[in-house]
Each structure stands twice: as C-alpha cells, then as structure tokens.
Design an enzyme around this catalytic site. Sequence first.
Site, mmCIF file in Angstrom:
data_model
loop_
_atom_site.group_PDB
_atom_site.id
_atom_site.type_symbol
_atom_site.label_atom_id
_atom_site.label_comp_id
_atom_site.label_asym_id
_atom_site.label_seq_id
_atom_site.Cartn_x
_atom_site.Cartn_y
_atom_site.Cartn_z
ATOM 1 N N LYS A 13 0.462 10.048 -10.171
ATOM 2 C CA LYS A 13 0.731 11.375 -10.730
ATOM 3 C C LYS A 13 -0.546 12.048 -11.219
ATOM 4 O O LYS A 13 -0.821 13.199 -10.895
ATOM 5 C CB LYS A 13 1.724 11.267 -11.904
ATOM 6 C CG LYS A 13 3.050 10.610 -11.545
ATOM 7 C CD LYS A 13 3.988 10.531 -12.758
ATOM 8 C CE LYS A 13 3.473 9.688 -13.916
ATOM 9 N NZ LYS A 13 3.350 8.243 -13.610
ATOM 10 N N ARG A 87 10.427 12.474 -19.274
ATOM 11 C CA ARG A 87 10.677 11.052 -19.038
ATOM 12 C C ARG A 87 12.060 10.629 -19.498
ATOM 13 O O ARG A 87 12.416 9.464 -19.334
ATOM 14 C CB ARG A 87 9.648 10.231 -19.802
ATOM 15 C CG ARG A 87 8.414 9.812 -19.004
ATOM 16 C CD ARG A 87 7.500 9.085 -19.982
ATOM 17 N NE ARG A 87 6.600 8.132 -19.412
ATOM 18 C CZ ARG A 87 5.339 8.373 -19.058
ATOM 19 N NH1 ARG A 87 4.864 9.592 -19.122
ATOM 20 N NH2 ARG A 87 4.573 7.397 -18.636
ATOM 21 N N ARG A 126 -7.274 0.371 -12.621
ATOM 22 C CA ARG A 126 -7.550 1.780 -12.973
ATOM 23 C C ARG A 126 -8.644 1.888 -14.037
ATOM 24 O O ARG A 126 -8.665 1.146 -15.005
ATOM 25 C CB ARG A 126 -6.264 2.415 -13.506
ATOM 26 C CG ARG A 126 -6.479 3.774 -14.155
ATOM 27 C CD ARG A 126 -5.230 4.592 -14.231
ATOM 28 N NE ARG A 126 -4.188 4.051 -15.080
ATOM 29 C CZ ARG A 126 -2.972 4.589 -15.205
ATOM 30 N NH1 ARG A 126 -2.657 5.691 -14.532
ATOM 31 N NH2 ARG A 126 -2.091 4.042 -16.001
ATOM 32 N N ARG A 160 -7.741 1.876 -20.091
ATOM 33 C CA ARG A 160 -6.712 2.075 -21.111
ATOM 34 C C ARG A 160 -6.231 0.743 -21.651
ATOM 35 O O ARG A 160 -5.988 -0.182 -20.887
ATOM 36 C CB ARG A 160 -5.538 2.849 -20.511
ATOM 37 C CG ARG A 160 -5.835 4.321 -20.361
ATOM 38 C CD ARG A 160 -4.816 5.050 -19.529
ATOM 39 N NE ARG A 160 -3.435 4.706 -19.837
ATOM 40 C CZ ARG A 160 -2.397 5.257 -19.225
ATOM 41 N NH1 ARG A 160 -2.583 6.154 -18.277
ATOM 42 N NH2 ARG A 160 -1.178 4.908 -19.549
ATOM 43 N N ARG A 171 6.524 -0.797 -19.384
ATOM 44 C CA ARG A 171 6.515 0.619 -18.983
ATOM 45 C C ARG A 171 7.406 0.831 -17.763
ATOM 46 O O ARG A 171 8.086 1.851 -17.655
ATOM 47 C CB ARG A 171 5.084 1.078 -18.717
ATOM 48 C CG ARG A 171 4.297 1.249 -20.028
ATOM 49 C CD ARG A 171 2.799 1.132 -19.855
ATOM 50 N NE ARG A 171 2.246 2.121 -18.971
ATOM 51 C CZ ARG A 171 1.035 2.013 -18.411
ATOM 52 N NH1 ARG A 171 0.281 0.956 -18.659
ATOM 53 N NH2 ARG A 171 0.598 2.960 -17.626
HETATM 54 P P1 ADP Z 1 1.242 6.508 -16.826
HETATM 55 O O1 ADP Z 1 0.442 7.611 -16.195
HETATM 56 O O2 ADP Z 1 0.621 5.184 -16.619
HETATM 57 O O3 ADP Z 1 2.687 6.546 -16.473
HETATM 58 P P2 ADP Z 1 1.030 8.042 -19.257
HETATM 59 O O4 ADP Z 1 -0.407 8.305 -19.463
HETATM 60 O O5 ADP Z 1 1.859 9.131 -18.681
HETATM 61 O O6 ADP Z 1 1.178 6.715 -18.397
HETATM 62 O O7 ADP Z 1 1.717 7.582 -20.614
HETATM 63 C C1 ADP Z 1 1.145 6.585 -21.435
HETATM 64 C C2 ADP Z 1 2.082 6.309 -22.607
HETATM 65 O O8 ADP Z 1 2.235 7.503 -23.396
HETATM 66 C C3 ADP Z 1 3.511 5.932 -22.217
HETATM 67 O O9 ADP Z 1 3.644 4.539 -21.977
HETATM 68 C C4 ADP Z 1 4.286 6.380 -23.465
HETATM 69 O O10 ADP Z 1 4.099 5.465 -24.548
HETATM 70 C C5 ADP Z 1 3.576 7.672 -23.840
HETATM 71 N N1 ADP Z 1 4.148 8.867 -23.184
HETATM 72 C C6 ADP Z 1 3.517 9.692 -22.303
HETATM 73 N N2 ADP Z 1 4.329 10.693 -21.913
HETATM 74 C C7 ADP Z 1 5.513 10.493 -22.547
HETATM 75 C C8 ADP Z 1 6.752 11.166 -22.545
HETATM 76 N N3 ADP Z 1 6.969 12.278 -21.793
HETATM 77 N N4 ADP Z 1 7.754 10.684 -23.333
HETATM 78 C C9 ADP Z 1 7.569 9.592 -24.097
HETATM 79 N N5 ADP Z 1 6.420 8.891 -24.140
HETATM 80 C C10 ADP Z 1 5.393 9.342 -23.371
HETATM 81 P P1 ADP Z 2 -0.205 7.694 -12.777
HETATM 82 O O1 ADP Z 2 -0.795 8.950 -13.377
HETATM 83 O O2 ADP Z 2 1.060 7.961 -12.002
HETATM 84 O O3 ADP Z 2 -0.024 6.603 -13.784
HETATM 85 P P2 ADP Z 2 -2.825 7.414 -11.430
HETATM 86 O O4 ADP Z 2 -2.970 8.714 -10.711
HETATM 87 O O5 ADP Z 2 -3.615 7.216 -12.652
HETATM 88 O O6 ADP Z 2 -1.234 7.125 -11.701
HETATM 89 O O7 ADP Z 2 -3.127 6.237 -10.369
HETATM 90 C C1 ADP Z 2 -3.137 4.871 -10.775
HETATM 91 C C2 ADP Z 2 -4.332 4.155 -10.134
HETATM 92 O O8 ADP Z 2 -4.121 4.061 -8.713
HETATM 93 C C3 ADP Z 2 -5.669 4.882 -10.295
HETATM 94 O O9 ADP Z 2 -6.683 3.902 -10.450
HETATM 95 C C4 ADP Z 2 -5.836 5.671 -8.981
HETATM 96 O O10 ADP Z 2 -7.213 5.816 -8.632
HETATM 97 C C5 ADP Z 2 -5.110 4.793 -7.976
HETATM 98 N N1 ADP Z 2 -4.358 5.567 -6.964
HETATM 99 C C6 ADP Z 2 -3.726 6.764 -7.120
HETATM 100 N N2 ADP Z 2 -3.097 7.130 -5.973
HETATM 101 C C7 ADP Z 2 -3.318 6.132 -5.067
HETATM 102 C C8 ADP Z 2 -2.933 5.912 -3.695
HETATM 103 N N3 ADP Z 2 -2.166 6.801 -3.040
HETATM 104 N N4 ADP Z 2 -3.344 4.762 -3.113
HETATM 105 C C9 ADP Z 2 -4.105 3.857 -3.773
HETATM 106 N N5 ADP Z 2 -4.500 4.008 -5.062
HETATM 107 C C10 ADP Z 2 -4.123 5.122 -5.709
#
Ligand code: ADP
Ligand code: ADP
Length: 217
Positions: A13, A87, A126, A160, A171
């Site tokens: 994302k 979410r 990541r 992170r 998660r």
């Molecule tokens: P990822 O990209 O790995 O899914 P995020 O950066 O979006 O993780 O979120 C990291 C953490 O922040 C989540 O595990 C949660 O604790 C909190 N968080 C982020 N967005 C939301 C949301 N919309 N509602 C509730 N908690 C959230």
């Molecule tokens: P999210 O925001 O959904 O948690 P990220 O965009 O941070 O996910 O992506 C998670 C990890 O995977 C990052 O290290 C990113 O560089 C890598 N990544 C993202 N998209 C792809 C893909 N299509 N194939 C392989 N690796 C990816």
Amino acid sequence: MNIILLGPPGAGKGTQAARLQATRGMIQMSTGDMLREARASGSPIGLKVKAVMDAGELVSDAIVTALIGERLDSSGGHGAIFDGFPRTRPQAEALDILLSERGRTLDHVIELVVDEDELVRRITGRFSCARCGAGYHDTFRPTKVAGTCDACGSTEFIRRPDDNEQTVRTRMSEYRAKTQPILPYYQERGLVRQVDGMAGIDEVAAQIDAALDGTSR
Ligand code: ADP
Ligand code: ADP
Ligand code: ZN
C-alpha cells in the site's frame, strides 16, 4: 478522485501510494505514518498509541478518524489516497461522513491480494530512509547504491519496531478479523477493484493505473 488502498500489512500500500502521489498529484493519507509522527513528536496522542502499535493491535477508531479529518481539511481539494485507513467498519462509516461533509465521494477501493508467507518476507525485509521516508526492501527493492538513498542521498535508514515476525502475525489476524470484513460494504456499491499484489512492483502499479483509468481487462 479519492481512493482507498486496502490490503494486509506488507501488501504494498505505502509503495503504491507514494508512487500515485508522485505521478497523479494526489495526497497520500497514511494513518500509520501519522501515528508514527505523533509518536516521534512525543505528543499526547503519540504516548497513548505507543503500546498498542508495538503490540500490532489497532489504535482506537476515534483517534485515527480525527487524524484523517484534519488531513482532509489541509489537503486543499487534492484527491486523497487512503493508505491503511479505514481498517474497521466504524472507520469506513466515519470516512463516508467525513467525505460527504466536504462534498467529496469515494471513487475506487483497490484491494491488494497477497499470500501470507509473502507478507512476512516483505515485512521482515522492509526499511526506509531516515531523512525522506523513501521505502525499500533488502531483496525486492534495494537501494541502487548500497547504503545510499536513491531519492535524497542520505546514508541513514530505519526499520520499524513492529516489523518483526511475532508482531506481523498479530497484525495479520487483526486484518482478517476487522479489516477484511469491510470489503462487502464497498462491494455492494461496486467500488472494489482487485489487484494481484503478488506481482512485481511495476506490474502492480500498471494494474492499479488500469483500474483507476477504467481500462482494466
Ligand atoms: P502496515 O503498512 O504495515 O499495514 P501501518 O503503517 O498502516 O502498517 O500501521 C502500523 C500500525 O499503526 C498498525 O499496526 C496499528 O497499530 C496502527 N494503525 C495504523 N492505521 C490504523 C487504523 N486505520 N486504525 C487503527 N490502527 C491503525
Ligand atoms: P504496506 O504499506 O502495505 O504495509 P509496503 O508498501 O511498505 O506495504 O511494502 C512492504 C515491503 O515490501 C517494502 O519493503 C516494499 O519495498 C516491498 N514491496 C512492496 N510492493 C512489492 C511488490 N509488489 N513485490 C515485492 N516487494 C514489494
Ligand atoms: Zn532519502
């Protein structure tokens, strides 16, 4: 245009939202980034959410909804890319209200579909630039020059604290229990476009562009 990128942790994302922001003049609204900023600044909200985030659980709907409302008010009418929000069902309903109060509508919900084992590989590799926030992966998206950010030249990177295998499992179960069930809410309105998140970053980008431009096969 206002869109949601929906998918489990590590689905891509943030990677795709940053690209859309750069190519389409839209604004990335990541509640995860906003919460991490609140933590880094030591604000009352930051202190409140720290333990919940470190455990991989969801922060309260009221907090994240308020953050999104503030961000919409400062977005100057640019299209929004909601990344990691909503979410839960209450967040989805709150977003509808926030948008309609501002005379805006939701155009697409892009669902990124990725296998769980792949998610763990993505999350445990990541890292991001400490200065500009550009996102990378040890194997799938390394920097062009080892140890140097492609975007800004910085040599400092961060990982992170919640990107460890144990927290990732929590998660993912939060995603399955609370986030996946909001899909029907959008399917009923014909807004959901599925994208194969297992493909490479450029192929995922092409599929998202086709969905947004209405040229999907
Ligand atoms: P990822 O990209 O790995 O899914 P995020 O950066 O979006 O993780 O979120 C990291 C953490 O922040 C989540 O595990 C949660 O604790 C909190 N968080 C982020 N967005 C939301 C949301 N919309 N509602 C509730 N908690 C959230
Ligand atoms: P999210 O925001 O959904 O948690 P990220 O965009 O941070 O996910 O992506 C998670 C990890 O995977 C990052 O290290 C990113 O560089 C890598 N990544 C993202 N998209 C792809 C893909 N299509 N194939 C392989 N690796 C990816
Ligand atoms: Zn950088």
